[in-house]
Scaffold this active site. Structure first.
Site, mmCIF file in Angstrom:
data_model
loop_
_atom_site.group_PDB
_atom_site.id
_atom_site.type_symbol
_atom_site.label_atom_id
_atom_site.label_comp_id
_atom_site.label_asym_id
_atom_site.label_seq_id
_atom_site.Cartn_x
_atom_site.Cartn_y
_atom_site.Cartn_z
ATOM 1 C CG HIS A 66 2.080 0.582 -6.048
ATOM 2 N ND1 HIS A 66 1.458 0.860 -6.234
ATOM 3 C CD2 HIS A 66 2.093 -0.538 -5.393
ATOM 4 C CE1 HIS A 66 0.583 -0.618 -6.834
ATOM 5 N NE2 HIS A 66 1.410 -1.614 -6.302
ATOM 6 C CD GLN A 118 -0.763 -0.375 -12.008
ATOM 7 O OE1 GLN A 118 -0.199 -1.371 -12.743
ATOM 8 N NE2 GLN A 118 -0.605 0.797 -11.566
HETATM 9 P P1 AMP Z 1 0.335 -4.325 -6.603
HETATM 10 O O1 AMP Z 1 -0.956 -4.776 -6.281
HETATM 11 O O2 AMP Z 1 1.195 -4.139 -7.092
HETATM 12 O O3 AMP Z 1 -0.906 -2.885 -7.049
HETATM 13 O O4 AMP Z 1 -0.296 -3.561 -4.996
HETATM 14 C C1 AMP Z 1 -0.754 -2.976 -4.135
HETATM 15 C C2 AMP Z 1 -0.491 -3.257 -2.762
HETATM 16 O O5 AMP Z 1 -0.534 -2.438 -1.671
HETATM 17 C C3 AMP Z 1 -0.748 -4.900 -2.067
HETATM 18 O O6 AMP Z 1 0.869 -4.834 -1.995
HETATM 19 C C4 AMP Z 1 -1.986 -3.934 -0.643
HETATM 20 O O7 AMP Z 1 -1.848 -5.333 0.593
HETATM 21 C C5 AMP Z 1 -1.503 -2.968 -0.515
HETATM 22 N N1 AMP Z 1 -2.850 -2.147 0.133
HETATM 23 C C6 AMP Z 1 -3.581 -1.875 0.071
HETATM 24 N N2 AMP Z 1 -4.011 -0.784 0.592
HETATM 25 C C7 AMP Z 1 -3.308 -0.812 1.145
HETATM 26 C C8 AMP Z 1 -3.494 0.397 2.563
HETATM 27 N N3 AMP Z 1 -4.429 0.961 2.925
HETATM 28 N N4 AMP Z 1 -2.500 0.405 3.021
HETATM 29 C C9 AMP Z 1 -1.301 -0.062 2.986
HETATM 30 N N5 AMP Z 1 -1.371 -0.830 1.619
HETATM 31 C C10 AMP Z 1 -2.330 -1.356 1.153
#
Ligand code: AMP
Length: 114
Positions: free
Chosen positions: A100, A94
């Site tokens: 999410h 995370q």
């Molecule tokens: P996690 O690592 O499970 O916290 O997932 C966070 C996710 O957010 C990752 O897959 C990123 O690629 C995605 N992410 C980060 N910044 C953005 C953004 N501005 N818009 C869409 N997705 C994003």
């Protein structure tokens, strides 16, 4: 929360490709997709992770899961199969601490994940 990336997306201070929205949830494409369909579904309110969400607001976790399925149907991956992932905590990967659901589909998804 003022310093949260996903709260800023909800507030439209940061752009995102929104694919689904309800009164309490928002779904937008991941900027670094790991599958042909890779959409993030969030509650509009700020909760750090899935456990905090489930504890804090009865019914909102249901709304997020219903939105995840609606996205899968809309993206055309529901029938073939899709995966919903809540990374919870740093060791699980995370990186954004606004809960999410990753909705992944459109290719064979290996199990167990890495
Ligand atoms: P996690 O690592 O499970 O916290 O997932 C966070 C996710 O957010 C990752 O897959 C990123 O690629 C995605 N992410 C980060 N910044 C953005 C953004 N501005 N818009 C869409 N997705 C994003």
């Amino acid at each position: 929360m003022t310093d949260c990336l996903f709260c800023k997306i909800v507030a439209k201070e940061i752009p995102a490709t929104v694919v689904h929205e309800t009164a309490r949830t928002l779904a937008f494409r991941d900027v670094n997709p790991q599958a042909p369909t890779h959409v993030l579904v969030i509650p509009k309110g700020h909760y750090e992770n899935a456990a905090v969400l489930a504890e804090a607001d009865d019914g909102l976790a249901d709304d997020v899961l219903k939105a995840a399925d609606a996205v899968a149907v809309q993206e055309g991956v529901a029938e073939a199969g899709y995966r919903v992932v809540f990374n919870t905590g740093p060791q699980a990967g995370q990186t954004v601490f606004h809960v999410h659901a990753h909705v992944l589909g459109g290719r064979d998804l290996h199990w167990p994940p890495g």
